[in-house]
Enzyme design. Structure first.
Site, PDB file in Angstrom:
ATOM      1  N   SER A 137      69.325   0.695  74.198  1.00  0.00           N
ATOM      2  CA  SER A 137      69.193   0.855  72.745  1.00  0.00           C
ATOM      3  C   SER A 137      70.301   0.077  72.018  1.00  0.00           C
ATOM      4  O   SER A 137      70.327  -1.152  72.125  1.00  0.00           O
ATOM      5  CB  SER A 137      69.190   2.335  72.389  1.00  0.00           C
ATOM      6  N   HIS A 179      63.322  -0.222  71.362  1.00  0.00           N
ATOM      7  CA  HIS A 179      62.306   0.738  70.884  1.00  0.00           C
ATOM      8  C   HIS A 179      61.174  -0.049  70.239  1.00  0.00           C
ATOM      9  O   HIS A 179      60.687   0.286  69.155  1.00  0.00           O
ATOM     10  CB  HIS A 179      62.906   1.694  69.833  1.00  0.00           C
ATOM     11  N   GLU A 206      60.600   1.321  75.010  1.00  0.00           N
ATOM     12  CA  GLU A 206      61.385   2.420  75.573  1.00  0.00           C
ATOM     13  C   GLU A 206      61.081   2.609  77.062  1.00  0.00           C
ATOM     14  O   GLU A 206      60.000   2.291  77.540  1.00  0.00           O
ATOM     15  CB  GLU A 206      61.080   3.710  74.796  1.00  0.00           C
TER      16      GLU A 206
END
Lengths: 284, 284
Positions: A137, A179, A206
């Site tokens: 992330s 994401h 993800e």
């Protein structure tokens, strides 16, 4: 080739994760990280600086790696730039085979870590050894020379659809977005690539990761897809001509969607054709 | 060229609208429709069959065209296939210069209109004359030989991300998707094109239209963007090999984002470079 090779060369291995990787069940990505690092005996350093709650993030990953058999994962305990400046860089990195940057806010990660001796030393060992550097992330977004700071999801590609900032530079001239499908980020990645089509855009879903080596090989690993946005064939690009909130035209963007097991050459910018095994039926 | 020209040839003009076109203020698209049809003196036929409330849709567009100066827009009054079979086809189409298909459900539009004499007659006059046929939203989706019936928004491209069905065939081998950026439909359009890359995918934003002529010219008109998904350079396509809800890999998709005023050749599949007028400053 040598010129283009110079562009993105990284040295060792990067494991760039699109966020929300499974930490409790199959744990394919965390296991892959340990496998590349050399197994559960390897020294692992967790960098939770991006997180709003770095102690919590540190605990989550410490426990996750312990559950996978790592006896004593190390943690960079730091909540300020001064903490990082004061850190025992040699001690933290001595013998380390795997470094893991958690999620959170990439701006925090970079503004605290960027330009420190620790960041410099990490860059140096990643380039000169086979140490694996992983980021998930925010830790993924911050990997490159240019990172996405924020952007509008699911909107039109428009000039202000994305805000960029200099990243940690472990990877050059590639813009990572995470994401990716989950948050509908195709427009902002196309916008980011249109700013300067020299950059390659890579959107990672993800629980999905890319593994990059220094020779240009990018392998997709995990549950979702990886979207490559290649602007090198763009024939028309209007982004400089429009106002901030205006959409723009761009022609000739190439893109590839790659799933688990597929590969891409990020230096030559070409999808690698899987070896098409032509299985003959057993006519016995 | 003649072979490829045969692929998508349409004859007259199509005005394919991504839905939610402005009907009350600037009304650029509706004005453009009337302009191509030959002005406010032109006879206009409204086809509201796609709508859940066809009388309401008919009233909205009747009023919109009256407000723009059309004295008596005609309306196909039909709520069943039998109504359409019984309709006075010659009377409805006699002297008509513009036909407008409203939004609603493309499955309803096609299942009621497909294969009727009225549909056949419309196809014939659109091909042999300069009558303009417009469709918005469902009316746009239904234009082509293959239409999108439904699909998952903003999800991964996966084998079942989109459901296709035969459309009205006013346009060949092109898949139209509408409300495109607003509803995050890039994944389903890529999926639709991957089924058979012979089809060109065209995603149209709201209050945005494409104008197509029979020579291959596609012009973008309106507020948003048009996204072209061209699969003709696909080098790897895994869609046949995966299970229904599995994502798939596809490499070499080209895409173009085109705004108001830009053009694309839908036969040669090439964005048309705007004439780059190089304005010299007045050095007087």
């Amino acid at each position: 080739m040598s010129e283009s090779h110079d562009r993105e060369i990284i040295g060792g291995h990067l494991l760039v994760i699109g966020g929300a990787e499974d930490k409790y069940n199959e744990r394919r990505i965390l296991k892959k990280f340990l496998e590349i690092a050399g197994g559960t005996e390897a020294e692992i350093l967790i960098i939770p600086v991006a997180s709003d709650f770095p102690e919590f993030a540190a605990d989550v990953y410490t426990q996750a790696f312990r559950n996978l058999g790592v006896a004593r994962p190390r943690v960079l305990r730091a909540t300020s730039r001064q903490d990082i400046v004061d850190a025992d860089v040699e001690g933290l990195l001595d013998g380390v085979k795997g470094i893991f940057m958690t999620g959170g806010d990439q701006m925090r990660l970079v503004s605290l870590l960027g330009g420190t001796k620790l960041a410099e030393k990490i860059r140096s060992i990643v380039r000169s050894s086979n140490v694996v550097l992983a980021g998930t992330s925010a830790g993924a977004a911050a990997m490159s020379t240019t990172m996405v700071v924020r952007g509008d999801p699911s909107s039109h590609p428009h000039k202000a659809a994305v805000r960029l900032s200099p990243g940690l530079g472990f990877l050059k001239n590639i813009i990572i977005d995470q994401h990716f499908t989950e948050r509908g980020r195709i427009s902002r990645l196309v916008t980011a690539v249109s700013y300067n089509p020299y950059n390659l855009g890579i959107g990672i879903d993800e629980n999905t990761a890319i593994i990059l080596d220094g020779k240009g090989l990018l392998e997709v690993f995990g549950q979702g897809s990886v979207t490559i946005v290649d602007g090198s064939e763009i024939t028309f690009n209007e982004i400089a001509e429009v106002a901030d909130n205006e959409s723009f035209s761009v022609c000739g963007v190439q893109f590839h969607i790659l799933r688990d097991g597929l590969s891409y050459n990020y230096i030559d910018r070409a999808a690698i054709q899987p070896s098409g095994e032509f299985l003959l039926p057993d006519l016995g």
